[in-house]
Write an enzyme that holds these catalytic residues in place. Structure first.
Site, short mmCIF file in Angstrom:
data_model
loop_
_atom_site.label_atom_id
_atom_site.label_comp_id
_atom_site.label_asym_id
_atom_site.label_seq_id
_atom_site.Cartn_x
_atom_site.Cartn_y
_atom_site.Cartn_z
N ASP A 8 -2.41 8.76 19.73
CA ASP A 8 -3.69 8.10 19.93
C ASP A 8 -3.51 6.99 20.97
O ASP A 8 -2.69 6.08 20.77
CB ASP A 8 -4.19 7.50 18.62
N ASP A 129 -15.47 14.80 11.99
CA ASP A 129 -14.89 13.63 11.34
C ASP A 129 -15.88 13.19 10.27
O ASP A 129 -17.02 12.84 10.59
CB ASP A 129 -14.66 12.51 12.35
#
Length: 240
Positions: A8, A129
C-alpha cells in the site's frame, strides 16, 4: 490459490492503515520498489498494489513508483486506488500492470464500469470493500446503501470475471478473515474471488484455499511477522 503480498503506497512510502483509517498508518518502508523486489525474492507469484492517495483523491499520484516496480520485478502486478477512467486504466496497463482494480467507480460510474469490462474483460478487477455487508467508497471513507452481495451479482451480469472482497472491519486487525461473508460471496457468484482483510495465520490460508477461492491478499501479517510468505505458500501446497 494465489497469495498476493500487498504493498500500500501513500506519499511514496509503503504503509498499512488500520480499518482504512488514513490517520492510523504504520510506515513499513520508504522504498516500495525495494519491498516489491523482496516479495518476489521470497517466492511471490503476484503482487497487489494500492495507491492510497489515489483511492482518496481519484488522482494517480504514485504512478512513477508503480512504473519503477513494474520495471524492476518480473512477476505480474495488479493495481488499485483511484482508477476512475479508461485513460487511467490504460496508463497503468501501459506502465506494465497486469490488471487494474476498480473500487469507487464500480458504485458511482456504471457507464465507465461497463466500458472497462467490455474493453478489458480479463484485465479488469472490481474490489468490493464492505463494512457490515455494505459497500464502502472513496478510500473507505463513505459507506453506501448497496449490499455487497447484490453488487457482486450485478457485476457478474456485466461480464466481470474477478472480484476482490475486503472486509474493512477485519483489515489490519490480525483477527482472521470474515469467512462467513466470503462464503456468502462465493455462493452469490461464479466469479473468481480474492479475499482481503484479516489473513493472519497458516490456518487462515489453509481455510481460504479449501474454500477454492481464487486468491488471498496478505498485508499487515507479512509486515509484522505474524505470517511469513513461505508459510503461506506451504499452507497452499499442503491443501493442493
Amino acid at each position: 490459490m494465489i497469495l498476493f503480498p500487498a504493498i500500500d503506497i501513500k506519499d511514496s512510502r509503503c504503509v498499512r492503515l488500520t480499518q482504512g483509517n488514513y490517520n492510523n498508518e504504520i510506515v513499513y518502508s520508504n522504498n516500495p520498489v525495494h519491498m516489491a523486489s523482496q516479495w518476489e525474492t521470497q517466492g511471490a507469484e503476484y503482487l497487489h498494489l494500492v495507491d492510497l492517495n489515489g483511492a482518496k483523491t481519484g488522482q494517480s499520484k504514485n504512478i512513477d513508483i508503480v512504473k519503477k516496480i513494474a520495471d524492476t520485478i518480473s512477476i505480474p502486478v495488479q493495481i488499485g486506488g483511484g482508477i476512475r477512467s479508461l485513460a487511467t486504466m490504460e496508463n497503468y496497463l501501459n506502465a506494465g500492470m497486469k490488471k487494474v482494480i476498480l473500487g469507487t467507480a464500480a458504485i458511482e460510474d456504471k457507464s465507465f464500469l461497463a466500458a472497462a469490462i467490455s474493453k478489458y474483460p480479463t484485465q479488469t478487477i472490481v474490489s468490493i470493500d464492505a463494512r457490515n455487508g455494505l459497500v464502502a467508497t472513496n478510500g473507505w471513507t463513505e459507506i453506501s446503501k448497496v449490499k455487497a452481495r447484490d453488487l457482486a451479482k450485478e457485476l457478474e451480469q456485466l461480464g466481470l470475471q474477478t472480484l476482490i472482497y475486503t472486509d474493512i472491519l477485519k483489515d489490519g486487525m490480525l483477527s482472521g478473515p470474515n469467512f462467513t461473508e466470503l462464503q456468502i460471496m462465493q455462493a452469490s457468484t461464479s466469479m473468481n474471488i480474492i479475499a482481503s482483510g484479516g489473513v493472519t495465520t497458516m490456518k487462515d490460508v489453509t481455510t481460504l484455499s479449501k474454500m477454492k477461492l481464487h486468491g488471498a491478499i496478505i498485508g499487515k501479517a507479512l509486515y509484522d511477522g505474524s505470517l511469513t510468505l513461505k508459510q503461506g505458500l506451504e499452507a497452499i501446497t499442503n491443501v493442493s
